[in-house]
Design a protein around this motif. Structure first.
Motif, mmCIF file in Angstrom:
data_model
loop_
_atom_site.group_PDB
_atom_site.id
_atom_site.type_symbol
_atom_site.label_atom_id
_atom_site.label_comp_id
_atom_site.label_asym_id
_atom_site.label_seq_id
_atom_site.Cartn_x
_atom_site.Cartn_y
_atom_site.Cartn_z
ATOM 1 N N ASP A 265 0.757 -1.225 0.093
ATOM 2 C CA ASP A 265 -0.005 0.030 -0.103
ATOM 3 C C ASP A 265 0.850 1.128 0.219
ATOM 4 O OD1 ASP A 265 -2.038 -1.543 -0.118
ATOM 5 O OD2 ASP A 265 -2.998 -1.055 1.945
ATOM 6 N N ILE A 266 2.044 1.145 0.855
ATOM 7 C CA ILE A 266 2.970 2.336 0.824
ATOM 8 C C ILE A 266 3.446 2.355 -0.365
ATOM 9 C CG2 ILE A 266 5.118 3.103 1.704
ATOM 10 C CD1 ILE A 266 4.096 2.339 4.631
ATOM 11 N N ILE A 267 4.090 1.488 -1.037
ATOM 12 C CA ILE A 267 4.583 1.589 -2.336
ATOM 13 C C ILE A 267 3.769 2.376 -3.418
ATOM 14 C CG2 ILE A 267 5.583 0.117 -4.355
ATOM 15 C CD1 ILE A 267 6.789 -1.681 -2.168
ATOM 16 N N GLU A 268 2.492 1.734 -3.384
ATOM 17 C CA GLU A 268 1.611 2.288 -4.543
ATOM 18 C C GLU A 268 1.241 3.852 -4.268
ATOM 19 O OE1 GLU A 268 -1.977 -0.300 -3.995
ATOM 20 O OE2 GLU A 268 -0.942 -1.770 -5.149
ATOM 21 N N LYS A 269 1.219 4.249 -3.075
ATOM 22 C CA LYS A 269 0.909 5.353 -2.717
ATOM 23 C C LYS A 269 1.910 6.530 -2.943
ATOM 24 C CE LYS A 269 -1.633 8.883 -1.057
ATOM 25 N NZ LYS A 269 -3.015 9.325 -1.564
ATOM 26 N N SER A 270 3.283 6.169 -2.414
ATOM 27 C CA SER A 270 4.308 6.964 -2.389
ATOM 28 C C SER A 270 5.605 6.564 -2.860
ATOM 29 C CB SER A 270 4.670 7.373 -0.757
ATOM 30 O OG SER A 270 4.901 6.202 -0.304
ATOM 31 N N ASN A 271 5.571 5.601 -3.570
ATOM 32 C CA ASN A 271 7.042 5.164 -4.599
ATOM 33 C C ASN A 271 8.290 5.390 -3.641
ATOM 34 O OD1 ASN A 271 8.079 4.062 -6.908
ATOM 35 N ND2 ASN A 271 8.525 6.105 -7.590
ATOM 36 N N PRO A 272 8.493 4.852 -2.493
ATOM 37 C CA PRO A 272 9.734 4.985 -1.776
ATOM 38 C C PRO A 272 10.855 4.251 -2.484
ATOM 39 C CG PRO A 272 8.532 2.900 -1.174
ATOM 40 C CD PRO A 272 7.622 3.551 -1.881
ATOM 41 N N ASP A 273 12.098 4.626 -2.120
ATOM 42 C CA ASP A 273 13.438 3.988 -2.807
ATOM 43 C C ASP A 273 13.594 2.538 -2.883
ATOM 44 O OD1 ASP A 273 14.959 3.791 -0.595
ATOM 45 O OD2 ASP A 273 15.080 5.699 -0.584
ATOM 46 N N ILE A 274 14.320 2.170 -3.480
ATOM 47 C CA ILE A 274 14.235 0.480 -3.431
ATOM 48 C C ILE A 274 15.088 0.107 -2.199
ATOM 49 C CG2 ILE A 274 16.975 0.552 -4.694
ATOM 50 C CD1 ILE A 274 13.833 -1.818 -5.446
ATOM 51 N N SER A 275 15.799 0.900 -1.560
ATOM 52 C CA SER A 275 16.537 0.560 -0.340
ATOM 53 C C SER A 275 15.481 0.449 0.855
ATOM 54 C CB SER A 275 17.651 1.524 0.351
ATOM 55 O OG SER A 275 16.986 2.844 0.452
ATOM 56 N N TRP A 276 14.423 1.158 0.669
ATOM 57 C CA TRP A 276 13.357 1.000 1.688
ATOM 58 C C TRP A 276 12.740 -0.375 1.403
ATOM 59 C CZ3 TRP A 276 8.102 0.376 2.029
ATOM 60 C CH2 TRP A 276 7.263 0.577 3.104
ATOM 61 N N ILE A 277 12.325 -0.574 0.243
ATOM 62 C CA ILE A 277 11.615 -1.816 -0.026
ATOM 63 C C ILE A 277 12.281 -2.918 0.273
ATOM 64 C CG2 ILE A 277 10.670 -3.139 -1.985
ATOM 65 C CD1 ILE A 277 10.172 -0.509 -3.584
ATOM 66 N N GLU A 278 13.850 -2.879 0.166
ATOM 67 C CA GLU A 278 14.543 -4.052 0.685
ATOM 68 C C GLU A 278 14.574 -4.244 2.024
ATOM 69 O OE1 GLU A 278 19.079 -5.415 -0.186
ATOM 70 O OE2 GLU A 278 18.626 -3.522 -0.378
ATOM 71 N N ARG A 279 14.822 -3.284 2.810
ATOM 72 C CA ARG A 279 14.818 -3.227 4.312
ATOM 73 C C ARG A 279 13.673 -4.021 4.769
ATOM 74 N NH1 ARG A 279 14.111 1.269 6.444
ATOM 75 N NH2 ARG A 279 14.471 0.743 8.422
ATOM 76 N N HIS A 280 12.347 -3.494 4.333
ATOM 77 C CA HIS A 280 11.120 -3.879 4.671
ATOM 78 C C HIS A 280 10.787 -5.343 4.309
ATOM 79 C CE1 HIS A 280 9.744 -0.618 7.202
ATOM 80 N NE2 HIS A 280 10.471 -0.087 6.383
ATOM 81 N N LEU A 281 11.019 -5.560 3.146
ATOM 82 C CA LEU A 281 10.876 -6.982 2.470
ATOM 83 C C LEU A 281 11.713 -8.098 3.108
ATOM 84 C CD1 LEU A 281 9.711 -8.957 0.576
ATOM 85 C CD2 LEU A 281 11.373 -8.230 -1.167
#
Length: 621
Positions: free
Chosen positions: A258-274
């Motif tokens: 949901d956060i990705i769809e709304k705000s398009n965070p950088d790839i490092s944020w996605i990697e940390r949380h994934l």
């Protein structure tokens, strides 16, 4: 048009005339004339008519009073505002702020002050692995004589958690340092007595925050989820000491997406949380013998010893009074001795394993899970974990070129997680789907049979996209009518609780009660399978109930509803949170706020107009 009014004088006159039951609200239960002549010092006057406008006037005066001014300029447009627009505006501009907390120098007092703990000392527990936080809070302790900061051990056993019952407290959450200033990362609480960060509530709250462009708060929720997994080993039921052995329904990957769809965070944020989401999946849910069962499906299985600490004295009388005579004690004496472990009873301990697991499920409580929860592969948990697996596959395939380095020796592909999801879907449909009734039932893996209780969780496979189109059509055409009521779907069918003794506790997650999470999962599920008309109807029914209740009851946005009477007035265990306030609610209730904002994003314009007019849903559908 604006009126300049003397706040205290107008408030006194308004309440004296219209608040006839003295509850500091103006509702349809009051017997006043429902007409108040508004006059300002310049000679302007107008009659404010009806419960809704009078309660709006009361609310606006109360807000102005907080600004420590004698006079207020009251905008007539806010008194007569379209109720749908007013509720949505208040959620966005007022309620989320009222529910926001931090655990730091500025916010610790608010988070520690509540009616759950009566100790003279307020305990704040900090995880063993966060030395920076321990030092920060120890410095805070030095200037606050009622605060006691304790660092937790690395290994937290059920026995240790039990020992904390004599000194219960809040668990620290994530800190951040910017420009040499350290603050707590903000989070949003459900409201009322729920003055801490709750597990699955937080996902629905975050949905609402994203809709209302509270993006920083949404990121804060994700960071605090991550902190809990990294430092406490799980997303907690809530950040209190007595919840250290209990998690809640897993919705972290849904929050990430949901956060990705709304705000398009950088790839490092996605990697940390994934990485952290995979860690939670592996360590919390997939260790054999704990929450993973031999058939490959999952269950809720909370650890802990004795009585759950959070319940009030007398809550378990229906079960304790069956054991007390065995020890020649009154129920109260037995409860005290059992709670303090002066009496050990293996059978009762087993019962409370199921009870804690039921509370871990978020459905606390339901006749579906009482005394049996830990033996069930619930439809709910397995639908949620199926979505975890498909979410992880989606993230790896779309953001990491189908090659995600989890650790030095573990690399995942999207196909790996898709395969896991397919295997789970096959088992869910094999063990939980009942073709004859058209319902997904929980599966008792010990008895190897379905657990026949018709619950709203039967619609989770629509949300998770587990059902086939044929199954979806059966769920919508045959099953949904069993749950549908004037204001939404109930937690169970009436038939499922028909055999419950009239002397048994009234379980709040069963018929006739309606909850925001069930509605949201249903709406999304209906849309997943292109049942757009049905989705519009169910969204309208729920939003109508929220709007009607707020209009009639001074803006009240409660935790749940009794759908049999379309009211927030609840006769059930725990009562109803979000209904106790003076003059104006400044919080609403977390997931109810979110369901309103989310529903409005989906509802078509014609139905929005009907909603503003409070058109009865039974005349529309």
């Amino acid at each position: 048009m604006k009126f300049k009014l003397h706040i205290n004088q107008t408030l006194s006159q308004l309440l004296a005339q219209e608040d006839t039951d003295g509850d500091k609200k103006i509702t349809i239960d009051d017997k006043g004339p429902k007409s108040f002549l508004l006059q300002d010092e310049e000679g302007n006057s107008i009659a404010i008519e009806g419960t809704y406008q009078l309660s709006n006037l009361l609310q606006e005066l109360a807000l102005s009073k907080k600004e420590n001014s004698d006079f207020a300029e009251i905008n007539l447009d806010e008194i007569t505002e379209d109720p749908v627009k007013r509720i949505s505006r208040k959620i966005k501009d007022l309620y989320w702020n009222g529910l926001t907390r931090t655990i730091d120098a500025a916010g610790v007092k608010k988070i520690l002050e509540d009616d759950k703990i009566e100790n003279a000392v307020s305990y704040l527990y900090v995880p063993a692995g966060d030395g920076f936080a321990f030092e920060y809070f120890k410095n805070l302790e030095a200037s606050n004589p009622t605060l006691k900061v304790v660092q937790l051990p690395e290994n937290i056993s059920p026995e240790y958690v039990l020992s904390l019952n004599k000194k219960p407290g809040i668990l620290g959450l994530a800190l951040q340092t910017k420009k040499d200033k350290t603050d707590g990362i903000p989070f949003v609480v459900p409201g009322g007595r729920f003055n801490e960060m709750y597990g699955w509530d937080s996902y629905f709250i975050t949905m609402g925050l994203l809709i209302d462009d509270k993006t920083d708060l949404a990121f804060g929720m994700a960071e605090n989820f991550k902190y809990q997994i990294d430092h406490y080993g799980k997303i907690l039921n809530a950040n209190r000491s007595y919840y250290l052995t209990r998690t809640q329904p897993p919705l972290y990957t849904s929050l990430i997406i949901d956060i990705i769809e709304k705000s398009n965070p950088d790839i490092s944020w996605i990697e940390r949380h994934l990485k952290t989401a995979i860690k939670e999946y592996k360590t919390v849910w997939m260790e054999q013998g704990k929450r993973l069962t031999p058939n490959g499906l999952n269950r809720y299985r909370a650890e802990g010893i004795g009585l759950p600490f959070e319940v009030e004295e007398g809550h378990f009388d229906d079960i304790l009074e069956k054991y007390a005579p065995k020890y020649n004690l009154s129920t109260r004496e037995f409860e005290k001795k059992y709670l303090e472990r002066e009496i050990l009873d293996a059978d009762l301990d087993h019962y409370f394993t199921h009870d804690r697991s039921m509370r871990e499920s978020g459905h606390d409580t339901t006749n579906r899970l009482v005394g049996i929860c830990a033996d069930l592969n619930t439809v709910a948990i397995n639908s949620l974990l199926y979505k975890y697996e498909t979410d992880i596959s989606f993230l790896i395939s779309n953001y990491f070129s189908d090659k995600f380095i989890y650790s030095n020796d573990v690399v995942y592909s999207g196909d790996y997680w898709n395969q896991k999801a397919e295997e789970r879907k096959e088992r869910i449909n094999e063990l939980c789907w009942n073709e004859e009734t058209g319902i997904y039932f929980d599966y008792n893996f010990k008895l190897k049979e379905q657990h026949y209780f018709e619950a709203a969780t039967t619609f989770y496979p629509l949300w998770a996209k587990i059902a086939t189109q044929e199954q979806a059509e059966i769920l919508v055409q045959k099953t949904l009518p069993k749950f549908k009521m004037k204001g939404g779907i109930a937690g169970s069918t009436k038939l499922s609780v028909a055999g419950v003794s009239e002397h048994a506790p009234v379980r709040q997650w069963d018929y006739p009660f309606g909850w925001a999470p069930h509605q949201i999962f249903l709406w999304k599920g209906l849309l997943n399978y292109n049942f757009h008309n049905e989705a519009q109807e169910m969204i309208y029914r729920w939003l109508w109930l929220i709007t009607r209740n707020a209009v009639d009851y001074n803006g009240t946005i409660p935790e749940k509803f009794d759908l049999s009477i379309s009211s927030h007035k609840i006769f059930a265990e725990y009562g109803n949170v979000g209904t106790e306030f003076n003059y104006i609610t400044e919080e609403g209730f977390g997931w109810m706020n979110a369901s309103y904002q989310f529903g409005l994003t989906l509802l078509n314009p014609d139905l929005k107009k009907k909603l503003s007019d409070l058109t009865d849903p039974d005349t529309l559908f």
